[in-house]
Structure formats: structure tokens, C-alpha cells
Scaffold this active site. Sequence first.
Site, short mmCIF file in Angstrom:
data_model
loop_
_atom_site.label_atom_id
_atom_site.label_comp_id
_atom_site.label_asym_id
_atom_site.label_seq_id
_atom_site.Cartn_x
_atom_site.Cartn_y
_atom_site.Cartn_z
CG HIS A 136 -40.05 39.97 14.37
ND1 HIS A 136 -39.36 40.84 13.54
CD2 HIS A 136 -41.16 39.60 13.68
CE1 HIS A 136 -40.04 40.99 12.41
NE2 HIS A 136 -41.13 40.24 12.47
ZN LIG Z 1 -43.43 38.66 8.76
#
Ligand SMILES: [Zn+2]
Length: 357
Positions: A136
Site C-alpha cells: 500500500h
Molecule cells: Zn491485506
Amino acid sequence: MPSDRAAFVYDVRLTEHVYRPDHPLRPERLRGVHATLSELGAFDRPNAAVLAPRDATRHEIERIHAPDYVEAVMQASADPDLDFSQWGMQQWGDTPPFRGMHEASLLTTGATLVAMAEVIDGGARVAVNYAGGLHHAMRRRASGFCIYNDPAIVCGLLADRGMKVAYVDIDAHHGDGVQAAFYDTDQVLTISLHQDGRTLFPGTGFADERGSGKGAGYSINMPLAPYTDDAAYIPAFDAVVPPLVDRFRPDVLVTQQGIDSHFSDPLTHLMVSTRTREHCVRWFRAAPYPWVAMGGGGYDLDAVRRTWSMEYLIMLGASIPSELHDPDPPVATGARRTMIDEAVDGAMRDALAAAFR
Ligand SMILES: [Zn+2]
């Protein structure tokens, strides 16, 4: 392929950092994986190898991250009580600043780089860093427990060598940081199977996010309905991952194998079991591509321990003891079955329609 060696990058130092005492991401979870594999004799097998990690260099980190962001992480690492919210780090948020975070993240990233080098140099058929897979993190922002995006760094460094890279992300969350890093290039194909972003962080990963310019058709997304189980996930994987990876013909396969898709995971609503993971990882191993593997999410520590131990045994070509498998995986029925199957059918069709030709 020069060998059937499967390398496992490990050092207890990869497991020692604590984001915050109540934080769901607990690097200590890897100790259970390592202990289980040790008890099973996995590392004594002739084609096993345990590799020590190294620190990533600043230059390697900056393949993906902006220098001012790296400076901010270094400062947060030394003085976590200051305000770093503009960089995505908040004391009570998902990604808190914590003392030593830069150093811990350099080692985590370096462990993935050790795996990459082992595979590219022909030392192993596959190498895995279960401490990595922090998909992320963005160029100038920490996000979703992720500080430095080791999968993106590896894909970028491989692309810089002129290699074509297929990145397959089977974490329950969309691999948004990796997708963003390669959105406009056809040199890195990203495929992410994840819980539908309308129901889960980070809220992205729809089929129409298919890349731009030269990269159009090289970002593939399969948002899956909450409660997707083995019976729906396995055909979805088979319909999209093998055909697109084989059509792309990568020089290297890079995988992110977060196991927060497990039915017992407290953070997500996918309902897959070790059966799905055995299926996916057997395909990765059977595919004719050098393979760099990483971990990712996984917040039920026993599911993490059993699944990742099982996966490394598959990488070794060893048999799987039954105690690593879920004895009784959930199977959706009735209206929920219909809802899941229809949603997954649509996601498969949309993903294939969005893909490069
Ligand atoms: Zn995850």
C-alpha cells in the site's frame, strides 16, 4: 531453470518491531512460521536454503519513494512524537510513526531484495520473504501498515534491468501502491484479486482501473464480493491469472501472498481457506518463470502460521501435513451462494475485457 532450490529469507530481527502494542500487524507472527517449518524439517531438505536479509540502500528505496518522504520516515524513526500526518503516519492511525521504523523497514525491504537477487542470479527457482509484501505504500505517503513498498521496489529494479515483470497480488486488499507505481507502463503487469473496494480499504481496485497510455490493459483488477469462498475464488483465479500471465510471458513472476483473505481473518470478509492457497501457490510453482514471493497481510496468527508454512513446503516440492490445512472450510449456500457466484462471474468477465491483447 538451473535448480529447484527454494530459498526462505529469515532473521529474527525481521520479527522484532512493534507498530503499536494494539496494532493488528504483528511482525512476530513470522516466528511461528519459522518454528513450524523447523519442526517439520523443511530447512533440512536438500533444496532448502535460509538466507540472511540485508538493509536496503537509500538508492534502492528511492526507486519508488520520493527523497523528502524518506527523510520524513527517518525523522519519524528518530522522533516519533512529532506530527507526520502529512506523510500518512498518525499516532492512532493505521500506520503510526514508531521508533526504529526506518531501520526496520530497510531490513524488511532488503530481505525482499535478497530474495530477488537469489532468483535472478539463478541460485534458486523461488525465494520468499514473508516479512515483505507491503503493497500500500505510495511514493510520498505511508498507507495501510506499509512504509516502504518492497514489492514495487523489486518490480521497478527488475524493470530497470529490461525485464518484463508479472506481479500477482492475492492479499485480501487491493495492491494499490504497486498498481500506482506502474500504471503507465507495459513492462510490469499487475494483477490484483481482492475484496471489493466498496467494502474494504483502500477503496480502489475496480476493473476500469486498467492502466493508462502504454500501460493500458496492464493493470488488472478482480474485486471479489465479501464472503467469496474457495468454490468461487479458485475458478476466478484460474480464469484470469494463468491465461494473462502466460499471454504476457514475463521474465520474472513476483507475488504478494497476504493471507488476510482467510475465513478467520479479523480484518476482512473474504472466506477462503488453505485449499485456495494451495491451489494458487501450486500454479505459481508450476509456471515456468523465475519467482520472487512475499508475504503481506494476515492478522489471524494461526492461519498465517499454517498457510505460509504450507506454501513454503509447496515451494520445496514437499508434501503437506494435514494439520496445516483447515479441517472444515466454509462453503456459502443459498442466496449468498448465488450472490457470490454472480459477482465473481462479473469480475472475471470485466478483468478479461480490460486486459491487454
Ligand atoms: Zn491485506
